[in-house]
Design a protein around this motif. Structure first.
Motif, PDB file in Angstrom:
ATOM      1  N   ASN A   1      27.854 -19.400   4.257  1.00  0.00           N
ATOM      2  CA  ASN A   1      26.531 -19.047   3.759  1.00  0.00           C
ATOM      3  C   ASN A   1      25.970 -20.134   2.833  1.00  0.00           C
ATOM      4  OD1 ASN A   1      24.270 -17.905   2.676  1.00  0.00           O
ATOM      5  ND2 ASN A   1      25.316 -16.167   1.727  1.00  0.00           N
ATOM      6  N   ASN A   2      25.063 -20.937   3.375  1.00  0.00           N
ATOM      7  CA  ASN A   2      24.429 -21.978   2.543  1.00  0.00           C
ATOM      8  C   ASN A   2      22.951 -21.657   2.303  1.00  0.00           C
ATOM      9  OD1 ASN A   2      23.291 -22.580   5.011  1.00  0.00           O
ATOM     10  ND2 ASN A   2      24.505 -24.430   5.334  1.00  0.00           N
ATOM     11  N   TYR A   3      22.563 -20.411   2.536  1.00  0.00           N
ATOM     12  CA  TYR A   3      21.235 -19.892   2.194  1.00  0.00           C
ATOM     13  C   TYR A   3      20.076 -20.527   2.963  1.00  0.00           C
ATOM     14  CZ  TYR A   3      23.591 -17.590  -1.761  1.00  0.00           C
ATOM     15  OH  TYR A   3      24.429 -16.827  -2.541  1.00  0.00           O
ATOM     16  N   ASN A   4      20.393 -21.257   4.025  1.00  0.00           N
ATOM     17  CA  ASN A   4      19.295 -21.799   4.848  1.00  0.00           C
ATOM     18  C   ASN A   4      19.811 -22.233   6.220  1.00  0.00           C
ATOM     19  OD1 ASN A   4      18.673 -25.301   3.776  1.00  0.00           O
ATOM     20  ND2 ASN A   4      20.580 -24.322   4.329  1.00  0.00           N
ATOM     21  N   TYR A   5      18.878 -22.588   7.089  1.00  0.00           N
ATOM     22  CA  TYR A   5      19.238 -23.165   8.387  1.00  0.00           C
ATOM     23  C   TYR A   5      19.439 -24.668   8.149  1.00  0.00           C
ATOM     24  CZ  TYR A   5      16.955 -19.077  10.730  1.00  0.00           C
ATOM     25  OH  TYR A   5      16.570 -17.841  11.167  1.00  0.00           O
ATOM     26  N   GLY A   6      20.678 -25.080   7.967  1.00  0.00           N
ATOM     27  CA  GLY A   6      20.909 -26.497   7.710  1.00  0.00           C
ATOM     28  C   GLY A   6      20.581 -27.364   8.921  1.00  0.00           C
ATOM     29  N   MET A   7      21.101 -26.972  10.069  1.00  0.00           N
ATOM     30  CA  MET A   7      21.041 -27.828  11.249  1.00  0.00           C
ATOM     31  C   MET A   7      19.618 -28.216  11.647  1.00  0.00           C
ATOM     32  SD  MET A   7      22.755 -27.331  14.974  1.00  0.00           S
ATOM     33  CE  MET A   7      24.164 -28.386  14.664  1.00  0.00           C
ATOM     34  N   THR A   8      18.678 -27.290  11.487  1.00  0.00           N
ATOM     35  CA  THR A   8      17.322 -27.560  11.974  1.00  0.00           C
ATOM     36  C   THR A   8      16.387 -28.050  10.876  1.00  0.00           C
ATOM     37  OG1 THR A   8      17.022 -25.180  11.801  1.00  0.00           O
ATOM     38  CG2 THR A   8      17.377 -26.066  14.002  1.00  0.00           C
ATOM     39  N   GLY A   9      16.915 -28.349   9.699  1.00  0.00           N
ATOM     40  CA  GLY A   9      16.097 -28.968   8.670  1.00  0.00           C
ATOM     41  C   GLY A   9      15.751 -28.105   7.471  1.00  0.00           C
ATOM     42  N   GLY A  10      16.541 -27.060   7.231  1.00  0.00           N
ATOM     43  CA  GLY A  10      16.385 -26.319   5.978  1.00  0.00           C
ATOM     44  C   GLY A  10      15.326 -25.236   5.980  1.00  0.00           C
ATOM     45  N   GLN A  11      15.224 -24.480   7.076  1.00  0.00           N
ATOM     46  CA  GLN A  11      14.310 -23.335   7.097  1.00  0.00           C
ATOM     47  C   GLN A  11      14.964 -22.128   6.404  1.00  0.00           C
ATOM     48  OE1 GLN A  11      15.185 -25.115   9.810  1.00  0.00           O
ATOM     49  NE2 GLN A  11      13.295 -26.093  10.466  1.00  0.00           N
ATOM     50  N   ALA A  12      14.107 -21.137   6.063  1.00  0.00           N
ATOM     51  CA  ALA A  12      14.615 -19.934   5.402  1.00  0.00           C
ATOM     52  C   ALA A  12      15.401 -19.076   6.379  1.00  0.00           C
ATOM     53  CB  ALA A  12      13.459 -19.123   4.834  1.00  0.00           C
ATOM     54  N   SER A  13      16.435 -18.431   5.870  1.00  0.00           N
ATOM     55  CA  SER A  13      17.196 -17.453   6.653  1.00  0.00           C
ATOM     56  C   SER A  13      17.040 -16.099   5.968  1.00  0.00           C
ATOM     57  CB  SER A  13      18.673 -17.853   6.719  1.00  0.00           C
ATOM     58  OG  SER A  13      19.405 -17.330   5.621  1.00  0.00           O
ATOM     59  N   PRO A  14      17.521 -15.023   6.597  1.00  0.00           N
ATOM     60  CA  PRO A  14      17.450 -13.711   5.930  1.00  0.00           C
ATOM     61  C   PRO A  14      18.311 -13.619   4.667  1.00  0.00           C
ATOM     62  CG  PRO A  14      17.736 -13.464   8.305  1.00  0.00           C
ATOM     63  CD  PRO A  14      17.972 -14.906   7.991  1.00  0.00           C
ATOM     64  N   LEU A  15      19.123 -14.642   4.387  1.00  0.00           N
ATOM     65  CA  LEU A  15      19.927 -14.625   3.167  1.00  0.00           C
ATOM     66  C   LEU A  15      19.341 -15.543   2.088  1.00  0.00           C
ATOM     67  CD1 LEU A  15      23.632 -14.494   4.443  1.00  0.00           C
ATOM     68  CD2 LEU A  15      21.934 -12.680   4.254  1.00  0.00           C
ATOM     69  N   THR A  16      18.239 -16.234   2.384  1.00  0.00           N
ATOM     70  CA  THR A  16      17.624 -17.122   1.394  1.00  0.00           C
ATOM     71  C   THR A  16      17.120 -16.313   0.199  1.00  0.00           C
ATOM     72  OG1 THR A  16      16.938 -18.643   3.142  1.00  0.00           O
ATOM     73  CG2 THR A  16      15.769 -18.809   1.045  1.00  0.00           C
ATOM     74  N   PRO A  17      17.551 -16.648  -0.997  1.00  0.00           N
ATOM     75  CA  PRO A  17      17.111 -15.862  -2.164  1.00  0.00           C
ATOM     76  C   PRO A  17      15.595 -15.949  -2.385  1.00  0.00           C
ATOM     77  CG  PRO A  17      19.002 -17.243  -2.714  1.00  0.00           C
ATOM     78  CD  PRO A  17      18.530 -17.680  -1.363  1.00  0.00           C
ATOM     79  N   THR A  18      15.017 -14.865  -2.906  1.00  0.00           N
ATOM     80  CA  THR A  18      13.596 -14.809  -3.230  1.00  0.00           C
ATOM     81  C   THR A  18      13.220 -16.011  -4.116  1.00  0.00           C
ATOM     82  OG1 THR A  18      13.830 -12.418  -3.238  1.00  0.00           O
ATOM     83  CG2 THR A  18      11.795 -13.288  -4.185  1.00  0.00           C
ATOM     84  N   SER A  19      12.030 -16.551  -3.873  1.00  0.00           N
ATOM     85  CA  SER A  19      11.465 -17.691  -4.627  1.00  0.00           C
ATOM     86  C   SER A  19      12.003 -19.055  -4.210  1.00  0.00           C
ATOM     87  CB  SER A  19      11.648 -17.552  -6.155  1.00  0.00           C
ATOM     88  OG  SER A  19      11.113 -16.345  -6.611  1.00  0.00           O
ATOM     89  N   SER A  20      13.050 -19.099  -3.387  1.00  0.00           N
ATOM     90  CA  SER A  20      13.615 -20.404  -3.016  1.00  0.00           C
ATOM     91  C   SER A  20      12.657 -21.185  -2.134  1.00  0.00           C
ATOM     92  CB  SER A  20      14.916 -20.233  -2.238  1.00  0.00           C
ATOM     93  OG  SER A  20      15.820 -19.453  -2.957  1.00  0.00           O
ATOM     94  N   ILE A  21      12.679 -22.502  -2.311  1.00  0.00           N
ATOM     95  CA  ILE A  21      11.887 -23.404  -1.482  1.00  0.00           C
ATOM     96  C   ILE A  21      12.696 -23.755  -0.230  1.00  0.00           C
ATOM     97  CG2 ILE A  21      10.682 -25.625  -1.397  1.00  0.00           C
ATOM     98  CD1 ILE A  21       9.616 -23.847  -3.664  1.00  0.00           C
ATOM     99  N   THR A  22      12.060 -23.590   0.909  1.00  0.00           N
ATOM    100  CA  THR A  22      12.657 -24.058   2.164  1.00  0.00           C
ATOM    101  C   THR A  22      11.519 -24.673   2.982  1.00  0.00           C
ATOM    102  OG1 THR A  22      12.224 -22.064   3.484  1.00  0.00           O
ATOM    103  CG2 THR A  22      14.231 -22.049   2.147  1.00  0.00           C
ATOM    104  N   THR A  23      11.857 -25.244   4.132  1.00  0.00           N
ATOM    105  CA  THR A  23      10.828 -25.854   4.971  1.00  0.00           C
ATOM    106  C   THR A  23       9.774 -24.827   5.386  1.00  0.00           C
ATOM    107  OG1 THR A  23      12.647 -27.155   5.848  1.00  0.00           O
ATOM    108  CG2 THR A  23      10.552 -27.391   6.956  1.00  0.00           C
ATOM    109  N   THR A  24      10.212 -23.587   5.616  1.00  0.00           N
ATOM    110  CA  THR A  24       9.277 -22.539   6.043  1.00  0.00           C
ATOM    111  C   THR A  24       8.732 -21.709   4.883  1.00  0.00           C
ATOM    112  OG1 THR A  24      11.301 -21.353   6.632  1.00  0.00           O
ATOM    113  CG2 THR A  24       9.990 -22.231   8.447  1.00  0.00           C
ATOM    114  N   THR A  25       9.205 -21.948   3.675  1.00  0.00           N
ATOM    115  CA  THR A  25       8.664 -21.268   2.489  1.00  0.00           C
ATOM    116  C   THR A  25       8.370 -22.323   1.414  1.00  0.00           C
ATOM    117  OG1 THR A  25      10.881 -20.861   1.580  1.00  0.00           O
ATOM    118  CG2 THR A  25       9.935 -19.110   2.942  1.00  0.00           C
TER     119      THR A  25
END
Ligand SMILES: Cc1ncc(C[n+]2csc(CCOP(=O)(O)OP(=O)(O)O)c2C)c(N)n1
Ligand code: SF4
Ligand code: SF4
Ligand code: SF4
Ligand SMILES: [Mg+2]
Lengths: 70, 264
Positions: free
Chosen positions: B119-143
């Motif tokens: 669990n690294n809190y994001n989709y690493g392989m595709t460039g850091g998109q949010a997953s259902p485990l991404t904590p609220t407020s976190s910055i990702t490619t899709t958030t």
């Protein structure tokens, strides 16, 4: 008087990616990322054999074994 | 850990410098080694993602399947040969997004496999998109302005769905992680370990978590042992992630022929 234990560290240059995790977890400042951004063993004599570095190296690049004093 | 459990000829691994996947993989190999399992009876099955590449670095038979589909493949292997120890290696995205339905239903059916979530809190392989485990407020490619939604609590999700062994640990707590992986693998029934690891390249960089080394050592600041957490107030636990064993119960009794016979 019991002799101070000494440890032998091996570092696999080919697998290491110079990430610095071993530097961050070692309690005895045995490692450094040097001026050319490379992993370096700088204070091997300080090693206490806790194996924090071994357990946290993501690249299986470190082993620490107790040195047998002959 | 026995280095011969690794396929040395395939190393160095493909992961970024400082990626947590290698630390979870080491812990998993250590757990298998300590349990003294016959390597010929261990099968690793993964989906797709950086984490899902882990089995291919091991000496065990393994299947690198489709995104989200490791659990059904593992279920099939276990049904075909129940003597095998079948372990699923999966990511937070692989297990809880595209593979989320497989996860809850395997837990509901109490399939005797072990799921290890890297669990690294994001989709690493595709460039850091949010997953259902991404904590609220976190910055990702899709958030890019921060995650608005609440994440799943994977431990509660698995427990609610019927898993009979559930634990969470973090890579900083290497021995704790190994101990819980051992218990999960030895458990008879569906078991899950949420193994929190770092993706310094995306999640770490986007959220200013510092170097890989800082991401590893900071786990001791934001993770709390369950035994310690039980003595704390909800205010004291705000923003903390609790680690330990959450479910460890007897496998649900098989319902096969017994009930209908009694009725007859
Ligand atoms: C059917 C399908 N949809 C989407 C993808 C693209 N994809 C590849 S990996 C991935 C997410 C992986 O995230 P996670 O499981 O957390 O693994 P990580 O890379 O973080 O270890 C996605 C969406 C795919 N390979 N197949
Ligand atoms: S943790 Fe491992 S890969 Fe990273 S710098 Fe140290 S030896 Fe190299
Ligand atoms: S075994 Fe412990 S003291 Fe020795 S180098 Fe590794 S982390 Fe440092
Ligand atoms: S992108 Fe993230 S998860 Fe993937 S290898 Fe790099 S650090 Fe690891
Ligand atoms: Mg992930």
């Amino acid at each position: 008087m019991p002799e101070k234990k000494t440890f032998r560290i091996t570092h696999n240059r080919k697998w290491c990616k110079d990430c610095g995790i071993c530097v961050a977890v070692c309690p005895k400042k045995v490692y450094e990322i040097d001026r050319s951004d490379r992993h370096a063993i700088v204070n091997p004599q300080n090693c206490i054999g806790c194996r924090m570095c071994v357990e946290h190296c993501p690249d299986f690049a470190l082993t620490v074994e107790e040195a047998k004093n002959e | 850990m026995r280095l011969d459990l690794l396929r040395s000829e395939r190393l160095p691994n493909i992961w970024c410098p400082g990626c947590g996947n290698g630390i979870v993989l080491r812990a998993l190999l250590e757990a298998i080694d300590q349990l003294q399992l016959d390597p010929d009876n261990v099968v690793l099955v993964s989906g797709i993602g950086c984490s899902s590449r882990a089995p291919a670095y091991t000496a065990f038979d393994n299947v690198h399947s489709l995104h989200g589909r490791a659990i059904p493949v593992a279920t099939g292997i276990k049904l075909a040969n129940p003597d095998l120890t079948v372990i699923v290696v999966t990511g937070d995205g692989d297990s809880s997004a595209i593979g989320g339905n497989h996860l809850i239903h395997a837990a509901r059916r109490d399939v005797d496999i072990t799921v290890v979530v890297f669990n690294n809190y994001n989709y690493g392989m595709t460039g850091g998109q949010a997953s259902p485990l991404t904590p609220t407020s976190s910055i990702t490619t899709t958030t890019p302005n921060g995650m608005l939604d609440r994440p799943f609590d994977l431990v509660k999700l698995a427990a609610g769905a019927g898993a009979t062994y559930v634990a969470r640990s973090g890579i900083y707590f290497a021995k704790h992680l190994v101990d819980h992986l051992k218990k999960a693998i030895a458990h008879d029934g569906f078991s899950l370990v949420d193994a929190v690891a770092q993706c310094p390249t995306y999640f770490g960089r986007f959220n200013r978590k510092g170097s890989a080394g800082q991401m590893v050592t900071s786990q001791k600041d934001w993770m709390v042992l369950k035994s310690v957490a039980e003595k704390k107030t909800p205010e004291e636990l705000a923003g903390k992630v609790i680690i330990g064993e959450f479910v460890n119960i007897e496998r649900h009794a098989p319902v096969s022929a017994a009930a209908p016979k009694e009725q007859a």
